[in-house]
Design an enzyme around this catalytic site. Structure first.
Site, PDB file in Angstrom:
ATOM      1  N   TYR A  98     -10.699  -4.441  -2.891  1.00 19.95           N
ATOM      2  CA  TYR A  98     -10.757  -5.290  -1.698  1.00 19.95           C
ATOM      3  C   TYR A  98     -12.099  -6.009  -1.589  1.00 19.95           C
ATOM      4  O   TYR A  98     -12.185  -7.099  -1.030  1.00 19.95           O
ATOM      5  CB  TYR A  98     -10.480  -4.454  -0.451  1.00 19.95           C
ATOM      6  CG  TYR A  98      -9.021  -4.125  -0.262  1.00 19.95           C
ATOM      7  CD1 TYR A  98      -8.172  -4.985   0.415  1.00 19.95           C
ATOM      8  CD2 TYR A  98      -8.485  -2.950  -0.777  1.00 19.95           C
ATOM      9  CE1 TYR A  98      -6.830  -4.686   0.589  1.00 19.95           C
ATOM     10  CE2 TYR A  98      -7.148  -2.639  -0.617  1.00 19.95           C
ATOM     11  CZ  TYR A  98      -6.325  -3.513   0.058  1.00 19.95           C
ATOM     12  OH  TYR A  98      -4.989  -3.221   0.222  1.00 19.95           O
ATOM     13  N   GLU A 140      -2.859   2.940   2.315  1.00 12.88           N
ATOM     14  CA  GLU A 140      -2.650   3.223   0.889  1.00 12.88           C
ATOM     15  C   GLU A 140      -3.202   4.591   0.509  1.00 12.88           C
ATOM     16  O   GLU A 140      -2.589   5.315  -0.296  1.00 12.88           O
ATOM     17  CB  GLU A 140      -3.274   2.107   0.063  1.00 12.88           C
ATOM     18  CG  GLU A 140      -2.478   0.804   0.180  1.00 12.88           C
ATOM     19  CD  GLU A 140      -3.312  -0.442  -0.056  1.00 12.88           C
ATOM     20  OE1 GLU A 140      -4.386  -0.348  -0.709  1.00 12.88           O
ATOM     21  OE2 GLU A 140      -2.911  -1.526   0.420  1.00 12.88           O
TER      22      GLU A 140
END
Length: 411
Positions: A98, A140
């Site tokens: 990310y 996640e």
């Protein structure tokens, strides 16, 4: 939620940022793959990059999330986030990726919008990004824990124990553990990823629904050859070359279109290869002796194109309150109805929960018909094979058009 300082800035700049998202995401992916070519080679779907679907899906998800932050500041858009998190988990995405995305996405925003991206605007959209990213990272991480794996470590070998030709363009592959150990549990309707080495050295990943019930000693997936431009790299290679005895690399099962608990009425509607998660649900219902009302709808090109047609009939026939409704473009003498599936022609019990899987035009049509028939929007669930392009159409109509990017809301 967004800070008080960020809300007016995001509200004022959303029209311009939303209007430029296609160009921003195109530039983002260009930058990302220039810096990290291994991501295109071994993680991202090259076909969806080539036709622009992944770019449009990313733009739609950003727009949808920003709109949700403004219109529902006290509610997290869990349906949107869950769908993305499950797909990311099936790819083994990790938190550090990310940061890479952030670097190249914000560089792309500045390149496309130029001087309109003031420090105030940059800070506000940085909040949007990290609210979304951190929510996905947390989801996640929880999915990895539930799957019993370390973050991102989702891959395992399986052996093809049987290959079966279902139609001219589909094959089913039965998968077992190479050492004879039980495979991990899953919920009916979930999918897993298959990572395949291609002739050019790339390792491409695609998702396939598990098309039989959990609790069996083997998994099964059904693979359809994908023609067109671009053709399906992974599916076509599996269709052409996968054979009994081969070892595949697959992920743990993920996916949030899963059979609900309880005894409430269900509608399972599919088109084409979208029948595969429905087969797992029906197999589980039949194996557990479920007596709930189950209306099954399937649409296909013709009887010969309908993979697992006899199995579908057999499974529905084992349900005391199951009914099957088929539509084919060319039904021949099959007894199916001709044309597209029409759920308005069916009698659905009050409180029906609908589960849809198939091509995007099918999903839009059936969902629209269900809503018009009085089924609550919250009770209609869907799975898209490929990038979820529905997100863009869901978010953007609520974004008013504006030509410039003001630094703050004048109000």
């Amino acid at each position: 939620m967004l800070s008080e300082q960020a809300v007016p800035v995001v509200r004022a700049t959303l029209p311009a940022v939303g209007g430029a998202l296609d160009r921003i995401t195109e530039r983002f992916y260009g930058r990302l793959f220039d810096a990290h070519p291994e991501l295109l080679r071994d993680l991202f779907n090259r076909g969806n990059q080539a036709n622009g679907d992944q770019r449009r899906a990313l733009a739609g998800s950003i727009a949808a999330f920003a709109v949700a932050l403004l219109e529902h500041p006290d509610t997290r858009p869990d349906a949107l986030l869950s769908r993305i998190a499950h797909k990311h988990a099936s790819l083994g995405v990790t938190a550090d990726q990310y940061k890479i995305v952030h670097e190249h996405l914000f560089a792309a925003i500045v390149e496309v919008l130029g001087g309109a991206v003031t420090p105030e605007v940059a800070r506000a959209w940085d909040e949007v990004y990290w609210l979304m990213a951190n929510a996905l990272i947390a989801l996640e991480s929880r999915l990895y824990q539930e799957a019993g794996v370390d973050d991102g470590q989702v891959w395992r070998p399986v052996r093809i124990s049987e290959r079966r030709e279902e139609t001219a363009d589909t094959v089913s592959l039965t998968l077992t553990d190479p050492d004879g150990e039980p495979l991990p549990p899953f919920r009916p309707g979930q999918y897993m990823s298959v990572r395949v080495a291609l002739p050019d050295g790339a390792h491409q990943i695609r998702q396939y629904s598990l098309s039989s019930a959990p609790g069996r000693p083997a998994w099964r997936i059904t693979v359809k050859r994908v023609d067109g431009d671009p053709a399906g790299e992974v599916s076509n290679r599996l269709h052409a070359h996968a054979a009994a005895g081969d070892v595949l690399e697959v992920s743990a099962p993920f996916g949030d279109l899963v059979l609900p608990e309880g005894d409430g009425p269900l509608l399972l509607a599919s088109a084409g290869i979208g029948s595969t998660p429905m087969l797992a649900m029906l197999d589980h219902l039949a194996a557990t002796g479920a007596e709930r009302r189950v209306v099954v709808v399937h649409a296909d090109r013709s009887p010969g194109a309908h993979a697992h047609a006899e199995e579908l009939r057999e499974l529905v026939g084992r349900l005391p309150q199951g009914s099957l409704h088929l539509w084919y473009e060319a039904p021949g003498a099959s007894g199916a109805r001709e044309g597209r599936a029409d759920v308005t022609a069916l009698e659905l019990p009050a409180g029906t929960h609908a589960y849809l899987c198939g091509p995007l035009p099918f999903l839009r049509a059936v969902r629209g018909d269900l809503l018009a028939s009085g089924v609550a929007a919250a009770d209609v669930h869907y799975e898209v094979f490929g990038p979820d392009l529905w997100l863009g159409t869901a978010a953007r109509p609520s974004i008013p058009k504006r030509r410039s990017v003001p630094a703050a809301d004048p109000a």
